[in-house]
Design a protein around this motif. Structure first.
Motif, PDB file in Angstrom:
ATOM      1  N   MET A  26       0.839  -1.196   0.000  1.00 32.98           N
ATOM      2  CA  MET A  26       0.000   0.000   0.000  1.00 32.98           C
ATOM      3  C   MET A  26       0.877   1.249   0.000  1.00 32.98           C
ATOM      4  O   MET A  26       0.557   2.245  -0.663  1.00 32.98           O
ATOM      5  CB  MET A  26      -0.924  -0.019   1.216  1.00 32.98           C
ATOM      6  CG  MET A  26      -2.095   0.901   1.112  1.00 32.98           C
ATOM      7  SD  MET A  26      -3.195   0.612  -0.313  1.00 32.98           S
ATOM      8  CE  MET A  26      -3.714  -1.056  -0.076  1.00 32.98           C
ATOM      9  N   THR A  27       2.007   1.187   0.683  1.00 35.71           N
ATOM     10  CA  THR A  27       2.923   2.326   0.714  1.00 35.71           C
ATOM     11  C   THR A  27       3.563   2.535  -0.654  1.00 35.71           C
ATOM     12  O   THR A  27       3.846   3.673  -1.040  1.00 35.71           O
ATOM     13  CB  THR A  27       3.976   2.142   1.825  1.00 35.71           C
ATOM     14  OG1 THR A  27       3.291   1.967   3.071  1.00 35.71           O
ATOM     15  CG2 THR A  27       4.894   3.346   1.928  1.00 35.71           C
ATOM     16  N   THR A 128      -4.922   5.882   4.707  1.00 36.21           N
ATOM     17  CA  THR A 128      -5.665   5.298   5.832  1.00 36.21           C
ATOM     18  C   THR A 128      -5.616   3.768   5.794  1.00 36.21           C
ATOM     19  O   THR A 128      -5.493   3.124   6.843  1.00 36.21           O
ATOM     20  CB  THR A 128      -7.125   5.802   5.875  1.00 36.21           C
ATOM     21  OG1 THR A 128      -7.758   5.559   4.620  1.00 36.21           O
ATOM     22  CG2 THR A 128      -7.187   7.293   6.189  1.00 36.21           C
ATOM     23  N   LYS A 129      -5.666   3.194   4.603  1.00 36.85           N
ATOM     24  CA  LYS A 129      -5.550   1.738   4.479  1.00 36.85           C
ATOM     25  C   LYS A 129      -4.156   1.267   4.915  1.00 36.85           C
ATOM     26  O   LYS A 129      -4.016   0.288   5.647  1.00 36.85           O
ATOM     27  CB  LYS A 129      -5.830   1.312   3.029  1.00 36.85           C
ATOM     28  CG  LYS A 129      -5.704  -0.166   2.758  1.00 36.85           C
ATOM     29  CD  LYS A 129      -6.815  -0.959   3.349  1.00 36.85           C
ATOM     30  CE  LYS A 129      -6.710  -2.404   2.871  1.00 36.85           C
ATOM     31  NZ  LYS A 129      -7.641  -3.272   3.539  1.00 36.85           N
ATOM     32  N   ALA A 130      -3.127   2.003   4.505  1.00 38.49           N
ATOM     33  CA  ALA A 130      -1.752   1.635   4.873  1.00 38.49           C
ATOM     34  C   ALA A 130      -1.523   1.779   6.375  1.00 38.49           C
ATOM     35  O   ALA A 130      -0.807   0.966   6.971  1.00 38.49           O
ATOM     36  CB  ALA A 130      -0.749   2.482   4.098  1.00 38.49           C
ATOM     37  N   LEU A 142       6.260   3.156  10.479  1.00 42.30           N
ATOM     38  CA  LEU A 142       5.543   3.419   9.225  1.00 42.30           C
ATOM     39  C   LEU A 142       4.203   4.066   9.533  1.00 42.30           C
ATOM     40  O   LEU A 142       3.818   5.049   8.904  1.00 42.30           O
ATOM     41  CB  LEU A 142       5.352   2.132   8.414  1.00 42.30           C
ATOM     42  CG  LEU A 142       4.594   2.310   7.093  1.00 42.30           C
ATOM     43  CD1 LEU A 142       5.311   3.288   6.158  1.00 42.30           C
ATOM     44  CD2 LEU A 142       4.400   0.948   6.416  1.00 42.30           C
ATOM     45  N   SER A 143       3.512   3.535  10.522  1.00 42.21           N
ATOM     46  CA  SER A 143       2.223   4.104  10.917  1.00 42.21           C
ATOM     47  C   SER A 143       2.369   5.563  11.327  1.00 42.21           C
ATOM     48  O   SER A 143       1.592   6.430  10.889  1.00 42.21           O
ATOM     49  CB  SER A 143       1.632   3.280  12.069  1.00 42.21           C
ATOM     50  OG  SER A 143       0.402   3.823  12.473  1.00 42.21           O
ATOM     51  N   ALA A 144       3.381   5.877  12.127  1.00 41.01           N
ATOM     52  CA  ALA A 144       3.597   7.251  12.592  1.00 41.01           C
ATOM     53  C   ALA A 144       3.884   8.183  11.414  1.00 41.01           C
ATOM     54  O   ALA A 144       3.343   9.300  11.345  1.00 41.01           O
ATOM     55  CB  ALA A 144       4.751   7.297  13.599  1.00 41.01           C
TER      56      ALA A 144
END
Length: 180
Positions: A26-27, A128-130, A142-144
């Motif tokens: 996704m990224t 948002t999916k990632a 990665l989330s941050a």
């Protein structure tokens, strides 16, 4: 394995990751969207007329710089975790979900600017999916990073929609209950 065999293995893994989405896959879409969007911003900055050209004269350079910085950060996050990243034009074309059209530079300035807003909005779907996938995969850095990107994009949408005289969500994607 030689270089070509390694690349073919990367393509095979990438195809698997995109059919069963991972945070890295996704990224890859996000990176491609950012690259194409930065090109579209540059085009609009050069060709938009009227008040949109003044707005872009103030914002475009910063937008492009921020998006390119994000591309670099996301690339490093993925590579540092053994993931592949899009690196060639074919991959960017395949992974982006943004539309390109050379005739867009002849649209009215406000239309070009609103097209950039819609592209920001499209990117939110992937980000948002990632974020959700990164959380599920216990990948906090990665989330941050993606949360920071999401906050920045939402700010750019608000500022630009205000400039255009639009309500915040006017003309943008709105989820239906049927989407789930």
């Amino acid at each position: 394995m030689n270089a070509e065999e390694k690349y073919q293995a990367e393509l095979k893994q990438s195809d698997l990751d995109h059919h069963q989405p991972t945070a890295a896959a996704m990224t890859g879409h996000i990176i491609s969207n950012l690259l194409i969007h930065s090109l579209k911003i540059s085009q609009a900055n050069l060709f938009a007329k009227g008040s949109a050209s003044l707005f872009l004269a103030e914002k475009a350079t910063g937008w492009v710089a921020y998006e390119r910085q994000e591309i670099d950060q996301l690339n490093h996050l993925l590579v540092n975790n053994g993931e592949s990243i899009p690196t060639i034009t074919t991959q960017f074309r395949e992974y982006t979900m943004l539309e390109e059209n050379g005739s867009s530079k002849y649209l009215a300035g406000e239309e070009q600017l609103f097209a950039l807003v819609r592209d920001f909005d499209t990117q939110i779907l992937f980000i948002t999916k990632a974020i959700a996938l990164a959380k599920n995969e216990s990948w906090p850095e990665l989330s941050a990073n993606l949360i920071s990107l999401l906050v920045w994009i939402k700010e750019q949408i608000r500022v630009t929609q205000d400039f255009l005289g639009h309500e915040l969500k006017e003309g943008l994607y709105v989820e239906d209950d049927d989407d789930f």
